[in-house]
Design an enzyme around this catalytic site. Structure first.
Site, PDB file in Angstrom:
ATOM      1  N   THR A  31      67.847 -29.354  72.689  1.00  0.00           N
ATOM      2  CA  THR A  31      68.728 -28.604  71.762  1.00  0.00           C
ATOM      3  C   THR A  31      68.206 -28.585  70.591  1.00  0.00           C
ATOM      4  O   THR A  31      67.590 -29.318  69.900  1.00  0.00           O
ATOM      5  CB  THR A  31      70.038 -29.672  71.828  1.00  0.00           C
ATOM      6  OG1 THR A  31      70.783 -29.313  70.747  1.00  0.00           O
ATOM      7  CG2 THR A  31      69.626 -31.277  71.588  1.00  0.00           C
ATOM      8  N   ASP A  48      69.700 -28.792  67.931  1.00  0.00           N
ATOM      9  CA  ASP A  48      70.390 -29.686  66.879  1.00  0.00           C
ATOM     10  C   ASP A  48      69.385 -30.993  66.459  1.00  0.00           C
ATOM     11  O   ASP A  48      69.627 -31.737  65.370  1.00  0.00           O
ATOM     12  CB  ASP A  48      71.741 -30.095  67.380  1.00  0.00           C
ATOM     13  CG  ASP A  48      72.837 -29.082  67.335  1.00  0.00           C
ATOM     14  OD1 ASP A  48      72.397 -27.909  66.998  1.00  0.00           O
ATOM     15  OD2 ASP A  48      73.912 -29.224  67.739  1.00  0.00           O
TER      16      ASP A  48
HETATM   17  O1  F6P Z   1      74.199 -27.328  70.606  1.00  0.00           O
HETATM   18  C1  F6P Z   1      73.605 -26.508  69.988  1.00  0.00           C
HETATM   19  C2  F6P Z   1      74.600 -25.313  69.126  1.00  0.00           C
HETATM   20  O2  F6P Z   1      73.612 -24.391  69.016  1.00  0.00           O
HETATM   21  C3  F6P Z   1      75.028 -26.168  67.963  1.00  0.00           C
HETATM   22  O3  F6P Z   1      74.330 -26.220  66.821  1.00  0.00           O
HETATM   23  C4  F6P Z   1      76.354 -25.111  67.882  1.00  0.00           C
HETATM   24  O4  F6P Z   1      77.554 -25.752  67.039  1.00  0.00           O
HETATM   25  C5  F6P Z   1      76.661 -24.762  69.383  1.00  0.00           C
HETATM   26  O5  F6P Z   1      75.580 -25.051  69.896  1.00  0.00           O
HETATM   27  C6  F6P Z   1      77.224 -23.373  69.518  1.00  0.00           C
HETATM   28  O6  F6P Z   1      77.527 -23.333  70.858  1.00  0.00           O
HETATM   29  P1  F6P Z   1      77.795 -21.994  71.501  1.00  0.00           P
HETATM   30  O7  F6P Z   1      76.748 -21.334  71.551  1.00  0.00           O
HETATM   31  O8  F6P Z   1      78.541 -22.403  72.618  1.00  0.00           O
HETATM   32  O9  F6P Z   1      78.937 -21.190  70.621  1.00  0.00           O
END
Ligand code: F6P
Length: 322
Positions: free
Chosen positions: A126, A128
């Protein structure tokens, strides 16, 4: 053990392909058959898989995203969904499952292994970087470098127009990306979920730096669970700071692109370590890297313990703002 499976789950992260390659080729080196489920747990429940021999993962080490596809699957959170997955795994003869993803994915496989005899190992993937049990997760380094390139470009225009920029970066519950790029990009301030945001204090920092002769500034803002939060913050600060401002939301651009060397190496090491862990009979653990050593962490700790952001680095951003 004869057959293992691999899948990617949750938000994609650069380096996932390098990790799949490593799992597949390490598996082959151990004499294992490897299959890959498409679209994360959604594909697992639907029985959507492909055989992955060493040649199937040629020419992917440099590619962003995940060639297997990924998803966020609410259905897998329920026993009904996991029952479907267990049926598929048992019919395919899978004895070990490797899941590359984040904390939500780890909760899913932990529930699954308590309901069947299949072993499972998690690999932290991830951008994050919010997973306990590893110094860095796959994708973080690439995302940081992508954001940094954007910040350098924004600084050019910020300086030319003497403007204040609020740059919103990803990080659902953590400010790892924000803090790293704040330090690397020389930001004037960084806003993270781990520390309260004091609008008056932030405005004072910006006003003080104006008084010291700064004509442009960059504030890095973590999106948290509310993308677009930088617009609200900019409005609040604008009321106190008399500077023309702009907001840039970097969004999903941060998740794409070719992985950096660091991410490829991390992904490669962790992919191989996950296969070794399965072969050695381990289950319910995540493979991570701490101080350059592969470390196994029980899955409940990986999602249950909070990875701590070093707040002294946040103060350093302020000290160095000049
Ligand atoms: O978990 C990784 C992430 O990129 C977060 O930083 C972000 O809040 C989320 O995924 C966004 O998710 P999605 O692509 O489902 O909108």
């Amino acid at each position: 053990m004869k057959t293992i499976a691999v899948l990617t789950s949750g938000g994609d992260a650069p380096g996932m392909n390098a990790c799949i390659r490593s799992v597949v080729r390490s598996g082959a080196a151990h004499g294992l058959q490897v299959i890959g489920f498409r679209r994360g747990f959604t594909g697992l429940m639907a029985g959507d898989y492909i055989p992955l021999g060493p040649r199937a993962v040629a020419n992917i080490i440099q590619r962003g995203g995940t060639f297997l596809g990924t998803s966020r699957s609410p259905e897998f959170k329920g026993t009904e969904g996991r029952r479907k997955a267990i049926d598929v795994l048992e019919k395919a003869g899978v004895e070990g499952l490797i899941v590359i993803g984040g904390d939500g994915s780890f909760r899913g496989i932990y529930d699954l292994i308590r309901e069947c005899d299949i072993r499972a190992v998690g690999i932290p993937g991830t951008i994050d970087n919010d997973i306990y049990g590893t110094d860095v997760s796959i994708g973080f380094d690439t995302a940081v470098n992508t954001v940094l390139e954007a910040i350098d470009r924004i600084r050019d225009t910020a300086a030319s127009h003497e403007r204040l920029f609020f740059v919103e970066v990803m990080g659902r519950q953590s400010g790892f990306i924000a803090l790293e790029v704040g330090l690397a990009g020389g930001a004037e301030a960084v806003v993270v979920p781990e520390a309260p945001t004091d609008i008056k204090q932030l405005s004072k920092v910006l006003i003080d730096s104006q008084h010291r002769g700064k004509s442009s500034s960059i504030v890095i803002v973590t999106e948290g669970d509310e993308p677009g939060v930088a617009f609200t913050l900019a409005e609040q600060v604008k009321a106190c700071v008399g500077m023309e401002s702009r907001v840039v939301v970097l969004g999903h651009i941060q998740r794409g692109g070719s992985p950096t060397a660091k991410d490829r190496v991390l992904a490669t090491l962790l992919g191989a370590a996950a296969v070794t862990a399965l072969v050695e009979g381990k289950t319910g653990v995540m493979v991570g890297e701490i101080n350059n050593m592969v470390v196994l962490t029980p899955l409940p700790e990986a999602w249950g313990k909070k990875k701590i952001l070093d707040l002294s680095r946040l103060s350093l951003v302020g000290t160095l703002a000049g």
